[in-house]
Scaffold this motif. Structure first.
Motif, short mmCIF file in Angstrom:
data_model
loop_
_atom_site.label_atom_id
_atom_site.label_comp_id
_atom_site.label_asym_id
_atom_site.label_seq_id
_atom_site.Cartn_x
_atom_site.Cartn_y
_atom_site.Cartn_z
N PRO A 167 61.82 105.43 -7.44
CA PRO A 167 63.20 105.85 -7.71
C PRO A 167 63.68 106.96 -6.77
CG PRO A 167 61.98 105.65 -9.76
CD PRO A 167 60.99 105.50 -8.64
N ASP A 168 62.80 107.88 -6.39
CA ASP A 168 63.18 108.95 -5.46
C ASP A 168 63.52 108.37 -4.09
OD1 ASP A 168 62.74 110.92 -7.38
OD2 ASP A 168 60.62 111.10 -6.83
N VAL A 169 62.70 107.45 -3.60
CA VAL A 169 62.93 106.84 -2.30
C VAL A 169 64.24 106.05 -2.32
CG1 VAL A 169 62.08 105.07 -0.70
CG2 VAL A 169 60.50 106.75 -1.66
N GLN A 170 64.44 105.24 -3.36
CA GLN A 170 65.67 104.46 -3.45
C GLN A 170 66.89 105.36 -3.56
OE1 GLN A 170 64.49 101.98 -6.79
NE2 GLN A 170 64.46 100.16 -5.45
N ALA A 171 66.79 106.46 -4.29
CA ALA A 171 67.92 107.37 -4.45
C ALA A 171 68.29 107.99 -3.10
CB ALA A 171 67.59 108.45 -5.47
N MET A 172 67.30 108.43 -2.32
CA MET A 172 67.59 109.03 -1.02
C MET A 172 68.25 108.01 -0.09
SD MET A 172 64.53 111.67 -0.03
CE MET A 172 63.10 110.92 -0.80
N LEU A 173 67.72 106.78 -0.09
CA LEU A 173 68.27 105.76 0.79
C LEU A 173 69.67 105.31 0.35
CD1 LEU A 173 65.11 103.56 1.48
CD2 LEU A 173 66.16 105.28 2.98
N LEU A 174 69.86 105.13 -0.95
CA LEU A 174 71.17 104.70 -1.46
C LEU A 174 72.24 105.76 -1.22
CD1 LEU A 174 70.25 102.89 -4.77
CD2 LEU A 174 71.31 101.87 -2.76
N ALA A 175 71.86 107.04 -1.36
CA ALA A 175 72.84 108.12 -1.20
C ALA A 175 73.34 108.22 0.24
CB ALA A 175 72.22 109.44 -1.63
N GLY A 176 72.51 107.85 1.22
CA GLY A 176 72.90 108.03 2.62
C GLY A 176 73.28 106.77 3.36
N THR A 177 73.37 105.65 2.67
CA THR A 177 73.71 104.39 3.33
C THR A 177 74.85 103.71 2.60
OG1 THR A 177 72.10 103.17 2.02
CG2 THR A 177 71.34 104.02 4.14
N GLN A 178 75.32 102.65 3.22
CA GLN A 178 76.30 101.81 2.55
C GLN A 178 75.63 100.48 2.23
OE1 GLN A 178 79.53 100.66 5.15
NE2 GLN A 178 78.38 101.34 6.93
N PRO A 179 75.97 99.87 1.11
CA PRO A 179 75.35 98.59 0.76
C PRO A 179 75.90 97.47 1.64
CG PRO A 179 76.98 99.18 -0.87
CD PRO A 179 76.88 100.33 0.08
N GLN A 180 75.10 96.43 1.82
CA GLN A 180 75.54 95.26 2.57
C GLN A 180 76.60 94.54 1.75
OE1 GLN A 180 74.70 94.17 5.62
NE2 GLN A 180 76.04 92.43 5.42
N GLU A 181 77.77 94.32 2.33
CA GLU A 181 78.88 93.71 1.60
C GLU A 181 78.64 92.22 1.35
OE1 GLU A 181 82.57 94.96 1.60
OE2 GLU A 181 81.88 97.02 1.70
N GLU A 182 78.32 91.49 2.40
CA GLU A 182 78.07 90.05 2.25
C GLU A 182 76.77 89.74 2.96
OE1 GLU A 182 80.73 87.92 5.44
OE2 GLU A 182 81.94 89.21 4.17
N PRO A 183 75.90 88.95 2.37
CA PRO A 183 74.61 88.68 2.98
C PRO A 183 74.75 87.90 4.29
CG PRO A 183 74.91 87.33 1.05
CD PRO A 183 76.07 88.25 1.11
N MET A 184 73.95 88.31 5.27
CA MET A 184 73.91 87.60 6.54
C MET A 184 72.94 86.43 6.41
SD MET A 184 73.48 90.57 9.28
CE MET A 184 74.57 91.89 9.51
N LEU A 185 73.31 85.30 6.93
CA LEU A 185 72.42 84.14 6.88
C LEU A 185 72.15 83.62 8.25
CD1 LEU A 185 73.90 82.30 3.82
CD2 LEU A 185 71.89 83.71 3.89
#
Length: 185
Positions: A167-185
């Motif tokens: 949870p700590d690792v995911q929290a640090m990464l989520l706080a400083g990044t943007q989520p992928q809007e649409e999956p690349m195929l």
């Protein structure tokens, strides 16, 4: 192996900002999933489907022409079209599999995750991913994949992160990044 690591820069500014250190070896299948989803191959997805459909149509037309006129050239063109369909579908697959094997060469990867950046590697080969909202984070196939604006990718398998610190690792990464809007195929 995950462990907390001190941030030397934070000591200068007298702020405590612990990071998380990870050591892991990537598996070829994990690297293949990153390459596949990263869109590094131009002949996967919709483009490959269109190419295969056009080649299939050409093969059918040539095959019908062979049976109508008994022209051997039409049969040869139909066979060539079917072979090209195989090439369009299989060459990117085998190319990415080969590249994944080269990247996942059994070397241990060291990653340190801080609230403001991710440091990858040690020494001369070290590079950084800023966690300032410019990078993209995706989670799929038991992987966390960071992609920088320069199209550099970091693949972090969830198996390499101890469940107690995940949870700590995911929290640090989520706080400083943007989520992928649409999956690349």
């Amino acid at each position: 192996e995950a462990e907390f690591v001190p941030d030397e820069d934070a000591e200068v500014y007298e702020e405590l900002r612990p990071g998380m250190g990870l050591n892991y070896v990537l598996r070829p299948q994990e690297v293949y999933q990153c390459l596949k989803r990263g869109g590094l191959s131009k002949t996967t997805g919709v483009r490959a489907g269109v190419e295969c459909a056009v080649l299939g149509l050409a093969a059918v037309v040539c095959g019908v022409n062979y049976f109508i006129r008994w022209d051997i050239n039409s049969l040869i063109l139909a066979v060539i079209c079917f072979l090209l369909i195989g090439v369009v579908c299989l060459v990117p697959y085998f190319g990415m599999k080969h590249r994944a094997g080269q990247i996942a060469n059994g070397k241990e990867l060291h990653v340190e995750i801080y609230p403001d950046e991710v440091q990858v590697g040690r020494g001369q080969g070290q590079w950084e991913i800023p966690l300032d909202g410019t990078s993209i984070l995706e989670e799929y196939e038991e992987l966390m994949v960071l992609t920088t604006p320069q199209k550099r990718m970091l693949c972090i398998p969830l198996r390499s992160v101890e469940p107690s610190v995940l949870p700590d690792v995911q929290a640090m990464l989520l706080a400083g990044t943007q989520p992928q809007e649409e999956p690349m195929l």
